[in-house]
Design an enzyme around this catalytic site. Structure first.
Site, PDB file in Angstrom:
ATOM      1  N   LYS A  71      -8.941  26.499 -44.841  1.00 48.57           N
ATOM      2  CA  LYS A  71      -8.130  26.896 -43.760  1.00 48.57           C
ATOM      3  C   LYS A  71      -7.469  28.031 -43.896  1.00 48.57           C
ATOM      4  O   LYS A  71      -7.317  28.620 -45.170  1.00 48.57           O
ATOM      5  CB  LYS A  71      -6.933  25.880 -43.651  1.00 48.57           C
ATOM      6  CG  LYS A  71      -6.540  25.678 -42.040  1.00 48.57           C
ATOM      7  CD  LYS A  71      -7.560  24.754 -41.154  1.00 48.57           C
ATOM      8  CE  LYS A  71      -7.062  24.713 -39.912  1.00 48.57           C
ATOM      9  NZ  LYS A  71      -8.013  23.650 -39.181  1.00 48.57           N
TER      10      LYS A  71
HETATM   11  P1  NAD Z   1      -6.087  25.747 -28.515  1.00 54.74           P
HETATM   12  O1  NAD Z   1      -5.266  26.818 -29.001  1.00 54.74           O
HETATM   13  O2  NAD Z   1      -7.382  25.962 -27.758  1.00 54.74           O
HETATM   14  O3  NAD Z   1      -5.218  24.869 -27.609  1.00 54.74           O
HETATM   15  C1  NAD Z   1      -3.779  24.451 -27.958  1.00 54.74           C
HETATM   16  C2  NAD Z   1      -3.430  23.895 -26.805  1.00 54.74           C
HETATM   17  O4  NAD Z   1      -2.054  23.148 -27.400  1.00 54.74           O
HETATM   18  C3  NAD Z   1      -2.908  24.655 -25.659  1.00 54.74           C
HETATM   19  O5  NAD Z   1      -3.146  23.822 -24.334  1.00 54.74           O
HETATM   20  C4  NAD Z   1      -1.396  24.815 -25.995  1.00 54.74           C
HETATM   21  O6  NAD Z   1      -0.714  25.013 -24.555  1.00 54.74           O
HETATM   22  C5  NAD Z   1      -1.074  23.459 -26.467  1.00 54.74           C
HETATM   23  N1  NAD Z   1       0.288  23.667 -27.048  1.00 54.74           N
HETATM   24  C6  NAD Z   1       0.642  24.436 -28.033  1.00 54.74           C
HETATM   25  N2  NAD Z   1       1.770  24.256 -28.390  1.00 54.74           N
HETATM   26  C7  NAD Z   1       2.233  23.146 -27.873  1.00 54.74           C
HETATM   27  C8  NAD Z   1       3.360  22.230 -27.859  1.00 54.74           C
HETATM   28  N3  NAD Z   1       4.468  22.429 -28.711  1.00 54.74           N
HETATM   29  N4  NAD Z   1       3.432  20.916 -27.227  1.00 54.74           N
HETATM   30  C9  NAD Z   1       2.351  20.895 -26.240  1.00 54.74           C
HETATM   31  N5  NAD Z   1       1.179  21.354 -26.292  1.00 54.74           N
HETATM   32  C10 NAD Z   1       1.118  22.428 -26.972  1.00 54.74           C
HETATM   33  O7  NAD Z   1      -6.349  24.947 -29.739  1.00 54.74           O
HETATM   34  P2  NAD Z   1      -7.703  23.922 -29.976  1.00 54.74           P
HETATM   35  O8  NAD Z   1      -8.687  24.628 -30.857  1.00 54.74           O
HETATM   36  O9  NAD Z   1      -7.774  23.052 -28.825  1.00 54.74           O
HETATM   37  O10 NAD Z   1      -7.022  22.943 -31.083  1.00 54.74           O
HETATM   38  C11 NAD Z   1      -6.062  22.010 -30.722  1.00 54.74           C
HETATM   39  C12 NAD Z   1      -5.800  20.946 -32.172  1.00 54.74           C
HETATM   40  O11 NAD Z   1      -7.333  20.497 -32.341  1.00 54.74           O
HETATM   41  C13 NAD Z   1      -5.205  21.434 -33.149  1.00 54.74           C
HETATM   42  O12 NAD Z   1      -4.521  20.560 -33.777  1.00 54.74           O
HETATM   43  C14 NAD Z   1      -6.617  21.882 -34.098  1.00 54.74           C
HETATM   44  O13 NAD Z   1      -6.306  22.060 -35.554  1.00 54.74           O
HETATM   45  C15 NAD Z   1      -7.349  20.678 -33.770  1.00 54.74           C
HETATM   46  N6  NAD Z   1      -8.801  21.039 -33.857  1.00 54.74           N
HETATM   47  C16 NAD Z   1      -9.494  22.051 -33.183  1.00 54.74           C
HETATM   48  C17 NAD Z   1     -10.718  22.023 -33.539  1.00 54.74           C
HETATM   49  C18 NAD Z   1     -11.626  23.129 -32.694  1.00 54.74           C
HETATM   50  O14 NAD Z   1     -13.051  22.987 -32.735  1.00 54.74           O
HETATM   51  N7  NAD Z   1     -10.923  23.936 -31.573  1.00 54.74           N
HETATM   52  C19 NAD Z   1     -11.500  21.296 -34.287  1.00 54.74           C
HETATM   53  C20 NAD Z   1     -10.745  20.136 -34.974  1.00 54.74           C
HETATM   54  C21 NAD Z   1      -9.392  20.079 -34.755  1.00 54.74           C
END
Ligand code: NAD
Length: 427
Positions: A116
């Site tokens: 990471k």
């Molecule tokens: P992103 O940046 O596209 O979206 C994050 C979302 O969370 C946004 O809508 C933001 O407004 C919201 N957010 C941020 N802080 C917040 C808070 N305090 N309370 C509520 N909402 C909040 O990120 P993403 O890629 O969608 O990732 C989201 C989660 O999924 C993370 O934990 C990430 O590690 C995990 N994840 C992502 C992927 C991927 O392929 N993108 C894969 C596996 C896991």
């Protein structure tokens, strides 16, 4: 000039998220008679790199950002894991997240290790030029660790396909030729995979389908869903589960969200958010806070934002039947225990959100072979891998009468520990 505190660069041992991961490995290890030497090795990251990243900001000043890349384990193949841009990024959390990547990749049997990376910054207040400078300098600082056979970054919170394109370009410029395999989650035009952009959300929904089958639950117009976070994972989870006929009654992002008992029009909400950057004023819906969303009485709750959202403070108020963890680490260990006692069926993060890394793996394979698949092939192969992994975890959970999270770690560690014992270590 003010001296700033660097507590976010200190060690990871005492960080609660890291401790959570260690406790899980230990508890899962007991289920499979894990070799204590393997446990010792898994309890520490393999490599940790701290970098300081100077960026000339648009106002002419220079700001120095802290960045990290952590490789937790490389037994099964090159390290793999996202890069996060967020004001709260720290070494301890990055290390814990790298560990989760190891177990996620091993759980779905990908030939990849876990890593990471992250930069402590707020991308929402940075211009495109500032973000590009930040990304390119970070890439050149971690250049010695990454590469298609060494460590392959991907997007995470605060980063996207454009960020990956800059990483790929910077890396390629240094070696002198195009290297699409150095990152995944790239734009299609430079070697990205069809189906990658929605893969994590799609995977979340595929695991919900598997869970619903086992719980004899129908997924139809009477099924209610709440989604916390409306970024990549949240939006596509909502969109795809909605396409099955389920009603998404609540969505939130960092600034709160919206509720509608007979279902939100997901595409309209997305278009609204893209245009207005907040759900405020979205028609025909009530306002809802993040805390309220988590406590809604719904069939399916998908936390898809950040870690530590469901804690011992609110777990008792969570009323869903299925909790599908789109985010990494949204539920603390104490909360997990409370949810188990309440009969909530949890699809743990390393299983529920593994769709992203599975299709990242497909993207890497396609890039290495310069041979690209159709979206249908990608989605079918995703389904095959994730539903197979779900089945192995569910069977373990049934056989051992332990919860799904512990089962997922046990199934993953069993596979990884065998590989570690075969390989041994040098010298
Ligand atoms: P992103 O940046 O596209 O979206 C994050 C979302 O969370 C946004 O809508 C933001 O407004 C919201 N957010 C941020 N802080 C917040 C808070 N305090 N309370 C509520 N909402 C909040 O990120 P993403 O890629 O969608 O990732 C989201 C989660 O999924 C993370 O934990 C990430 O590690 C995990 N994840 C992502 C992927 C991927 O392929 N993108 C894969 C596996 C896991």
């Amino acid at each position: 000039m003010t001296a700033h505190s660097d507590t976010h660069i200190v060690g990871w041992e005492d960080h609660p998220f890291y401790q959570n991961c260690l406790n899980l490995i230990e508890a899962a290890g007991e289920q499979i008679d894990l070799d204590p030497n393997v446990f010792q090795r898994l309890s520490k990251p393999r490599r940790v790199l701290y970098v300081s990243i100077p960026v000339r900001m648009d106002d002419g000043t220079i700001e120095v950002f802290d960045g990290f890349r952590v490789q937790h384990n490389t037994t099964l193949g090159p390290a793999k894991g996202g890069i996060r841009y967020h004001p709260e990024v720290n070494l301890a959390e990055t290390t814990a997240l790298s560990m989760l990547m190891t177990f996620k990749n091993a759980l779905v049997k990908l030939p990849l290790g876990g890593a990471k990376g992250g930069i402590r910054c707020d991308p929402s207040v940075m211009s495109r030029r500032e973000k590009q400078s930040l990304t390119r300098r970070y890439t050149s600082e971690i250049f010695m660790l990454i590469g298609p056979d060494r460590d392959i970054p991907a997007p995470d919170v605060g980063t996207d396909a454009q960020t990956m394109a800059w990483v790929m370009d910077t890396y390629s410029a240094q070696v002198g030729y195009a290297v699409p395999g150095v990152v995944t989650g790239k734009p299609i035009e430079i070697g990205g995979s069809l189906g990658r952009v929605d893969a994590t959300g799609r995977g979340v929904v595929y695991t919900i389908i598997e869970a619903a089958k086992r719980l004899n639950m129908d997924l139809d117009g009477n099924t209610t869903v709440a989604v916390q976070g409306f970024g990549n994972v949240g939006y596509y989870s909502a969109k795809i589960i909605n396409s099955l006929g389920c009603k998404v009654v609540a969505i939130t992002d960092v600034s709160g969200g919206i509720y509608k008992s007979d279902g939100i029009n997901i595409q309209a909400a997305k278009d609204w958010l893209d245009k207005n950057r907040t759900f405020d004023g979205f028609p025909e819906c009530d306002k809802i806070s993040n805390a309220e969303l988590l406590e809604l009485k719904v069939d399916i709750l998908i936390p898809a934002a950040l870690s530590n959202q469901i804690t011992k403070a609110n777990a008792d108020k969570v009323k869903c039947r299925i909790l599908a963890e789109g985010a990494n680490g949204p539920t603390t260990i104490e909360a997990n225990q409370i949810l188990n006692e309440k009969g909530v069926f949890t699809i743990p993060d390393i299983l529920a959100n593994s769709g992203g890394v599975i299709v990242s793996y497909f993207e890497w394979v396609q890039g290495q072979q310069s041979f690209f698949w159709s979206e249908k092939d990608v989605n079918n192969k995703l389904w095959e891998i994730i539903s197979n992994a779900f089945g192995r975890v569910y069977d373990f959970h049934q056989a051992k009468k332990i919860d799904m999270r512990l089962s997922a770690f046990a199934v993953s560690i069993e596979h990884l520990s065998k590989a570690m014992l075969y390989r041994g270590f040098f010298p």
